[in-house]
Design an enzyme around this catalytic site. Structure first.
Site, mmCIF file in Angstrom:
data_model
loop_
_atom_site.group_PDB
_atom_site.id
_atom_site.type_symbol
_atom_site.label_atom_id
_atom_site.label_comp_id
_atom_site.label_asym_id
_atom_site.label_seq_id
_atom_site.Cartn_x
_atom_site.Cartn_y
_atom_site.Cartn_z
ATOM 1 N N LYS A 19 33.661 50.407 30.716
ATOM 2 C CA LYS A 19 33.349 50.434 32.150
ATOM 3 C C LYS A 19 34.015 51.620 32.827
ATOM 4 C CE LYS A 19 32.502 45.660 33.621
ATOM 5 N NZ LYS A 19 33.047 44.537 34.371
ATOM 6 N N ARG A 47 30.082 32.037 36.890
ATOM 7 C CA ARG A 47 29.360 32.111 38.162
ATOM 8 C C ARG A 47 27.968 31.519 38.030
ATOM 9 N NH1 ARG A 47 29.553 38.271 38.779
ATOM 10 N NH2 ARG A 47 29.233 37.920 36.576
ATOM 11 N N SER A 91 32.349 42.622 41.435
ATOM 12 C CA SER A 91 33.071 43.778 41.984
ATOM 13 C C SER A 91 32.107 44.941 42.212
ATOM 14 C CB SER A 91 34.181 44.193 41.028
ATOM 15 O OG SER A 91 35.070 43.120 40.832
#
Ligand code: COA
Length: 162
Positions: A41, A90, A128
């Site tokens: 990332k 989630r 994020s």
């Protein structure tokens, strides 16, 4: 003492992460929030910045340590003498990936347990990256991150335009 590690990129920390931190801190004697240097990332915030921001957002908790590591999660757990990992789930799409990671970690070290907590549904659709993306296009992110994080995100965006 039951020590649990909550690993993640936290780039940056959001109310979704803070919800997991608050709830997990009530279950375990000590919770270590560990920022992972993830080579897969590209991050907006450095590892040190992310650690500092999490420390700021969790300063009112008395059983939380904020740290960072590079390498395998199971090696970090051994180093910290922790045997439990907590992760937030989630949406259904998280399950497959998290299931795979939990099984892989279990295979690498059978003593490790991964505990999943359902993310508060107020934050189940955020990440994020999404927070950074909507901020870039001028949307208000007050609902998703503490004010200090909002200021830092906006600061990064302004810096990027210089
Ligand atoms: N609320 C809001 N957002 C959440 C959330 C919650 N409760 N839980 C996760 N998210 C978001 C994160 O912000 C992240 O957003 P982004 O992709 O925009 O950055 C996204 O969901 C994915 O989160 P997560 O699955 O926790 O990934 P991560 O990149 O934050 O962390 C590691 C993954 C670092 C924990 C994992 O790669 C790891 O353990 N690495 C160490 C190396 C290792 O051991 N590898 C083998 C493990 S099998």
């Amino acid at each position: 003492m039951k020590v649990c590690v909550y690993p993640g990129s936290f780039d940056p920390i959001t109310y979704g992460h803070l919800d997991i931190i608050e709830r997990a801190s009530k279950i375990f004697d000590k919770l270590i929030v560990a920022v992972v240097c993830n080579p897969n990332k590209t991050s907006a915030f450095t590892l040190e910045e992310r650690v500092e921001l999490i420390k700021e957002c969790t300063k009112d908790f008395n059983n939380i340590e904020v740290d960072s590591f590079c390498g395998l999660l199971i090696d970090y757990l051994r180093q910290k003498e922790a045997t439990v990992v907590v992760k937030g789930l989630r949406v259904i799409a998280d399950f497959e990936y998290e299931f795979q990671m939990a099984l892989l970690n279990k295979n690498l070290d059978p003593d490790i347990e991964t505990v999943f907590m359902m993310t508060n549904n107020k934050y189940s659709y955020i990440s994020s990256s999404m927070v950074k993306e909507i901020a870039r296009f001028g949307a208000n992110i007050d609902e998703f991150v503490p004010i200090i994080i909002k200021q830092k995100v906006l600061g990064k965006l302004t810096a990027g335009k210089e």
